[in-house]
Write a protein that holds these residues in place. Sequence first.
Motif, mmCIF file in Angstrom:
data_model
loop_
_atom_site.group_PDB
_atom_site.id
_atom_site.type_symbol
_atom_site.label_atom_id
_atom_site.label_comp_id
_atom_site.label_asym_id
_atom_site.label_seq_id
_atom_site.Cartn_x
_atom_site.Cartn_y
_atom_site.Cartn_z
ATOM 1 N N ALA A 36 -6.551 2.714 7.789
ATOM 2 C CA ALA A 36 -6.147 1.333 8.086
ATOM 3 C C ALA A 36 -5.031 1.287 9.129
ATOM 4 O O ALA A 36 -4.917 0.329 9.874
ATOM 5 N N GLU A 37 -4.224 2.336 9.165
ATOM 6 C CA GLU A 37 -3.124 2.409 10.126
ATOM 7 C C GLU A 37 -3.529 3.125 11.411
ATOM 8 O O GLU A 37 -2.691 3.385 12.262
ATOM 9 N N GLY A 38 -4.802 3.476 11.536
ATOM 10 C CA GLY A 38 -5.287 4.135 12.749
ATOM 11 C C GLY A 38 -4.951 5.615 12.811
ATOM 12 O O GLY A 38 -4.927 6.210 13.883
ATOM 13 N N ARG B 80 0.832 -1.212 0.000
ATOM 14 C CA ARG B 80 0.000 0.000 0.000
ATOM 15 C C ARG B 80 0.864 1.259 0.000
ATOM 16 O O ARG B 80 0.586 2.210 -0.722
ATOM 17 N N LYS B 81 1.913 1.255 0.819
ATOM 18 C CA LYS B 81 2.809 2.416 0.865
ATOM 19 C C LYS B 81 3.492 2.613 -0.485
ATOM 20 O O LYS B 81 3.621 3.738 -0.970
ATOM 21 N N GLY C 96 -8.969 11.048 19.733
ATOM 22 C CA GLY C 96 -8.510 9.787 20.306
ATOM 23 C C GLY C 96 -7.779 8.925 19.288
ATOM 24 O O GLY C 96 -7.828 7.702 19.355
ATOM 25 N N ALA C 97 -7.112 9.563 18.340
ATOM 26 C CA ALA C 97 -6.383 8.847 17.288
ATOM 27 C C ALA C 97 -5.164 9.671 16.884
ATOM 28 O O ALA C 97 -5.115 10.877 17.121
ATOM 29 N N ARG C 98 -4.193 8.974 16.269
ATOM 30 C CA ARG C 98 -3.052 9.705 15.722
ATOM 31 C C ARG C 98 -3.536 10.530 14.531
ATOM 32 O O ARG C 98 -4.436 10.120 13.808
ATOM 33 N N SER D 35 -4.799 7.531 -0.088
ATOM 34 C CA SER D 35 -4.054 7.973 1.091
ATOM 35 C C SER D 35 -4.950 7.966 2.327
ATOM 36 O O SER D 35 -4.528 7.533 3.406
ATOM 37 N N ALA D 36 -6.181 8.419 2.169
ATOM 38 C CA ALA D 36 -7.127 8.423 3.289
ATOM 39 C C ALA D 36 -7.433 7.001 3.755
ATOM 40 O O ALA D 36 -7.491 6.731 4.963
#
Length: 158
Positions: free
Chosen positions: A105-107, A24-25, A136-138, A99-100
């Motif tokens: 998916a990575e929080g 994905r990256k 409450g998320a990065r 990207s979104a």
Amino acid sequence: MRDQVAARRYARALFEACGDVMKRKSALGDLTALAELMEAIPSLAATLLSPIVPGETRVELLANLGSQLTLQATTQRFLEVLLEAKRLQSLPEIAAEFSALASAAEGRQQVDVVSASALSMPQTAKLKALIEKKLGARVELKTYTDASLMAGVTLRIG
């Protein structure tokens, strides 16, 4: 509106085809690189998008670009599908949607901050910490300036 919906569908298809995080990256890098190249070289974009240029020529050009940019096979095939479906002009929107999806998916949450003037590093860090606490998320923060704003900031989350 329809273009955004289509961009989201294409982005999700590539996202699912990639499978793991590393692919994905890599795919996101591939999409971004080609979108930036097409923006930087308008004649390239015009050739790839032109209905006058034979399809085989455009596919061959895309294949050559893929080898020059060392695109992964999944991304290369995806771009060929976009070309055949006459959706390659939506590549920047597809890349943004992809990207979104990857961030979610990575929080991580993507947050766009638009301000009347440029924010300093301490202001940006403080705003990021506040948003992360509230969500409450990065948070992946992107800042922009808009001189038409009189004051304050506008946030776009997601």
